[in-house]
Scaffold this active site. Sequence first.
Site, mmCIF file in Angstrom:
data_model
loop_
_atom_site.group_PDB
_atom_site.id
_atom_site.type_symbol
_atom_site.label_atom_id
_atom_site.label_comp_id
_atom_site.label_asym_id
_atom_site.label_seq_id
_atom_site.Cartn_x
_atom_site.Cartn_y
_atom_site.Cartn_z
ATOM 1 N N HIS A 152 0.819 -1.213 0.000
ATOM 2 C CA HIS A 152 0.000 0.000 0.000
ATOM 3 C C HIS A 152 0.854 1.265 0.000
ATOM 4 O O HIS A 152 0.752 2.116 0.879
ATOM 5 C CB HIS A 152 -0.968 0.002 1.188
ATOM 6 C CG HIS A 152 -2.024 -1.046 1.117
ATOM 7 N ND1 HIS A 152 -3.147 -1.044 1.911
ATOM 8 C CD2 HIS A 152 -2.143 -2.161 0.342
ATOM 9 C CE1 HIS A 152 -3.901 -2.097 1.640
ATOM 10 N NE2 HIS A 152 -3.295 -2.788 0.678
ATOM 11 N N TYR A 266 -11.670 -9.239 4.421
ATOM 12 C CA TYR A 266 -11.393 -10.344 3.510
ATOM 13 C C TYR A 266 -12.043 -11.644 3.996
ATOM 14 O O TYR A 266 -12.346 -12.524 3.192
ATOM 15 C CB TYR A 266 -9.887 -10.533 3.337
ATOM 16 C CG TYR A 266 -9.256 -9.432 2.524
ATOM 17 C CD1 TYR A 266 -9.478 -9.345 1.149
ATOM 18 C CD2 TYR A 266 -8.462 -8.467 3.116
ATOM 19 C CE1 TYR A 266 -8.911 -8.327 0.392
ATOM 20 C CE2 TYR A 266 -7.888 -7.446 2.364
ATOM 21 C CZ TYR A 266 -8.123 -7.386 1.009
ATOM 22 O OH TYR A 266 -7.562 -6.367 0.258
#
Length: 363
Positions: A152, A266
């Site tokens: 990220h 997730y």
Amino acid sequence: MPRQTMIVVFEHLFHYLIVLLAGLTATTAMADSGVETLAKDLEHPWGMAFLAEGEVLVTERPGRLLYLDLETGQRAQVSGVPAVDAQGQGGLLDIELHPDFSDNRQVYLTWAGACGDGNATHLGRGRLTDDNQLADFETLFVATPCVESTKHFGSRISFDGAGHVLFTTGDRGERDRAQDLEDHNGAVIRLHDDGSIPATNPFVGQANAEAAIYSYGHRNPQGAARHPETGALWIHEHGPRGGDEINLPAAGENFGWPETTYGREYWGPEIAPSEKPGTIQPIHVWTPSIAPSGMAFHNGDLYVGALAKVHLARLRLDGQEVVSEERLLEDRGWRIRAVESGPDGNLYLLTDQANGRLVRVNP
């Protein structure tokens, strides 16, 4: 026709009709004549910038900057590139030319670089010489604090035509950083082109806030493009499980992550509501996630690369509204990392592979 084959054919026809009737995403194959591979053997290419028609600079994530002559096939490595921390998603990332490149020859790079006890997204620039060197390279900005993470980094660069350079940073996989105004991560950063902080930035002079931040609440923006008519900056960013977004950064505004999201954890549970007072809504959302990377306006449409869903998305617009979406090149299986509108009127793509490609597309 065998019965099983007929079932498969009818299933595909039924799916296609449902997509059309519902006004959702259509999938379109492209003729081979409209798609041309110009270069192979690029190691995880990440960004590109055209010097002229037929001449392009390409970054490779392990830390190389390449000069490619698309007419002759000549390829040369550009020296003077900063050392990178090439781990996970990190390495040498985006590239942009200064708006006055023809006069000053300035090339801007972002990269994941080691610092402190971890690493960070860096922005720097150097002067491109005739013998393929980045001379006088200098680091202009480091997105602190440094973080022990390999993901990220965000990292698309854009110039606004008013002397500012903007670039995106991701939340580094630690989501609360995106809401912390004392943290450069999870933000759009705005600087003068020499790396200094504009006095007009929204948080200048505000206690407990970093003056370089332009907007915040971003998860991991890996696409940025200027609208050809309005000049507005459009970005897109990765959601978690679903909830990829297109946003229009605005000074001082909070784009929500992780306090608002259309994605989920997730492993399934909800992370946060999709709306909250004081945060800005995206203008478009992908669920399930396509993992967007790279973005360009071209002939009135917006094109976005997809890493997870391996296609090129063409979004038709009415102002700031996405009115339809089409999937191109889905049959190629390419993780599309970068998308640029070339000086010759074609689209150019980079595929994210150990043996990556530079591809020219006439859509």
